[in-house]
Design an enzyme around this catalytic site. Structure first.
Site, PDB file in Angstrom:
ATOM      1  N   GLN A 170      17.085  94.469  84.555  1.00  0.00           N
ATOM      2  CA  GLN A 170      16.722  94.790  83.178  1.00  0.00           C
ATOM      3  C   GLN A 170      17.017  93.639  82.215  1.00  0.00           C
ATOM      4  O   GLN A 170      16.426  93.573  81.136  1.00  0.00           O
ATOM      5  CB  GLN A 170      17.436  96.062  82.730  1.00  0.00           C
ATOM      6  CG  GLN A 170      16.878  97.320  83.394  1.00  0.00           C
ATOM      7  CD  GLN A 170      17.406  98.595  82.785  1.00  0.00           C
ATOM      8  OE1 GLN A 170      18.581  98.704  82.463  1.00  0.00           O
ATOM      9  NE2 GLN A 170      16.542  99.577  82.623  1.00  0.00           N
ATOM     10  N   HIS A 190      19.830 108.184  78.398  1.00  0.00           N
ATOM     11  CA  HIS A 190      19.950 106.839  78.970  1.00  0.00           C
ATOM     12  C   HIS A 190      18.668 106.038  78.768  1.00  0.00           C
ATOM     13  O   HIS A 190      18.707 104.860  78.410  1.00  0.00           O
ATOM     14  CB  HIS A 190      20.296 106.927  80.459  1.00  0.00           C
ATOM     15  CG  HIS A 190      21.555 107.689  80.733  1.00  0.00           C
ATOM     16  ND1 HIS A 190      22.768 107.314  80.212  1.00  0.00           N
ATOM     17  CD2 HIS A 190      21.777 108.821  81.453  1.00  0.00           C
ATOM     18  CE1 HIS A 190      23.705 108.179  80.606  1.00  0.00           C
ATOM     19  NE2 HIS A 190      23.118 109.106  81.352  1.00  0.00           N
ATOM     20  N   LEU A 191      17.537 106.676  78.977  1.00  0.00           N
ATOM     21  CA  LEU A 191      16.259 106.007  78.756  1.00  0.00           C
ATOM     22  C   LEU A 191      16.111 105.589  77.296  1.00  0.00           C
ATOM     23  O   LEU A 191      15.480 104.572  76.995  1.00  0.00           O
ATOM     24  CB  LEU A 191      15.116 106.938  79.166  1.00  0.00           C
ATOM     25  CG  LEU A 191      13.691 106.411  78.991  1.00  0.00           C
ATOM     26  CD1 LEU A 191      13.459 105.156  79.830  1.00  0.00           C
ATOM     27  CD2 LEU A 191      12.678 107.498  79.357  1.00  0.00           C
ATOM     28  N   ALA A 192      16.715 106.352  76.384  1.00  0.00           N
ATOM     29  CA  ALA A 192      16.563 106.089  74.953  1.00  0.00           C
ATOM     30  C   ALA A 192      17.013 104.683  74.580  1.00  0.00           C
ATOM     31  O   ALA A 192      16.369 104.011  73.766  1.00  0.00           O
ATOM     32  CB  ALA A 192      17.352 107.130  74.149  1.00  0.00           C
ATOM     33  N   ASP A 193      18.115 104.203  75.148  1.00  0.00           N
ATOM     34  CA  ASP A 193      18.547 102.854  74.776  1.00  0.00           C
ATOM     35  C   ASP A 193      17.806 101.777  75.578  1.00  0.00           C
ATOM     36  O   ASP A 193      17.678 100.644  75.125  1.00  0.00           O
ATOM     37  CB  ASP A 193      20.069 102.708  74.903  1.00  0.00           C
ATOM     38  CG  ASP A 193      20.574 102.662  76.329  1.00  0.00           C
ATOM     39  OD1 ASP A 193      20.454 101.605  76.956  1.00  0.00           O
ATOM     40  OD2 ASP A 193      21.108 103.680  76.816  1.00  0.00           O
ATOM     41  N   HIS A 250      25.511 103.866  72.952  1.00  0.00           N
ATOM     42  CA  HIS A 250      24.716 102.825  73.598  1.00  0.00           C
ATOM     43  C   HIS A 250      23.430 102.571  72.807  1.00  0.00           C
ATOM     44  O   HIS A 250      23.038 101.426  72.576  1.00  0.00           O
ATOM     45  CB  HIS A 250      24.341 103.254  75.031  1.00  0.00           C
ATOM     46  CG  HIS A 250      25.366 102.920  76.053  1.00  0.00           C
ATOM     47  ND1 HIS A 250      26.296 103.825  76.484  1.00  0.00           N
ATOM     48  CD2 HIS A 250      25.614 101.785  76.739  1.00  0.00           C
ATOM     49  CE1 HIS A 250      27.076 103.265  77.391  1.00  0.00           C
ATOM     50  NE2 HIS A 250      26.691 102.029  77.570  1.00  0.00           N
TER      51      HIS A 250
END
Length: 271
Positions: free
Chosen positions: A32, A214-217, A239
């Site tokens: 990433q 988690h996907l949001a950040d 995060h």
């Protein structure tokens, strides 16, 4: 005692790169980090990784494969992944390859509605471990979510240099697939691992927002590079709010967060 630093990036050089961590450190976090500049490079890239593929505090391979990269693909590039070997703590040794076919520019992505739920599945993976560990995890899912046997998958493997256990819940909706994961830990019962994942999945289903915490950040950088995008999610984590401020330091974008209901927020990236 430094209070500031200067970052002057050079020209992005696509090509073949090999990242061998040497421990069980997360290869997914390295991916990433290096992926964004290659998404609109002037040629394809092949990335080879060796290290940890499933870590307690990092996105696992399945999340990258089923959730993150398909959304990146909707922005223009084509990114394919191939897992060759699992890598668990402490030795690591996992291997996977990534092929990046870039796009001239990233397209805006909007994920404001989840749509209908199309599929719900749980998978217990046991690598060089007795199958009863996975069976106990799936039993928790059956008891707490009421899922039927045809929604529960037990997978046994020896494709790693150490033992490992991964429990995942996949929720496929009209607009994306969210993956919730627990990685087995020494001294932690299988039932506890599964209960954590089930709880996270339950919170996601109750909120009726497409993007999990988690996907949001993790969507913020691709959307900022695209100069636009939006999504609805649960209450932003530290995060996410931290990443909002960091991204704004590097790219000429505004990122607004707006509370819509008690549990649902909208995040919008404006170029």
């Amino acid at each position: 005692g430094s209070k500031e630093f200067t970052f002057v990036p050079g020209t992005v050089q696509p090509g073949e790169y090999n990242f061998s961590i040497g421990t069980a450190g997360s290869t997914m976090l390295v991916l990433q980090a290096v992926l964004p500049p290659l998404l609109n490079a002037d040629a394809p890239s092949l990335l080879l990784f060796e290290g940890g593929t499933h870590n307690v505090h990092a996105p696992p391979f399945e999340f990258i494969q089923k959730t993150f990269l398909p959304l990146v693909g909707r922005m223009g590039p084509t990114v394919s992944v191939e897992l060759q070997r699992y890598g668990f703590y402490p030795p690591g040794g996992g291997r996977f390859n990534v092929y990046v076919e870039p796009a001239p520019a990233l397209r805006r992505l909007d994920l404001v509605e989840r749509g209908a739920i199309l599929s719900e599945r749980a998978r217990a993976l046991v690598v060089n471990l007795p199958p009863h560990i996975g069976e106990r995890e799936l039993a928790v899912t059956s008891e707490q979510l009421g899922w039927m046997p045809d929604q529960l998958d037990l997978e046994e493997s020896s494709n790693a240099i150490s033992a490992g256990n991964v429990f995942t819940i996949d929720i496929q909706s009209e607009h994306l697939t969210e993956v919730f994961t627990g990685v087995g830990e020494r001294g932690v019962r299988a039932e506890q691992i599964a209960a954590r994942v089930v709880h996270e999945a339950q919170k996601y289903l109750e909120a009726d927002a497409p993007v999990g915490e988690h996907l949001a950040d993790q969507l913020l950088i691709p959307m900022a590079l695209a100069r636009g995008g939006s999504y609805t999610t649960t209450t932003p984590t530290l995060h996410t709010t931290t990443n909002v401020e960091v991204v704004k330091k590097f790219l000429p974008v505004e990122i607004n967060t707006t509370q819509l209901t008690e549990d649902v927020w909208k995040v919008e990236v404006l170029g």
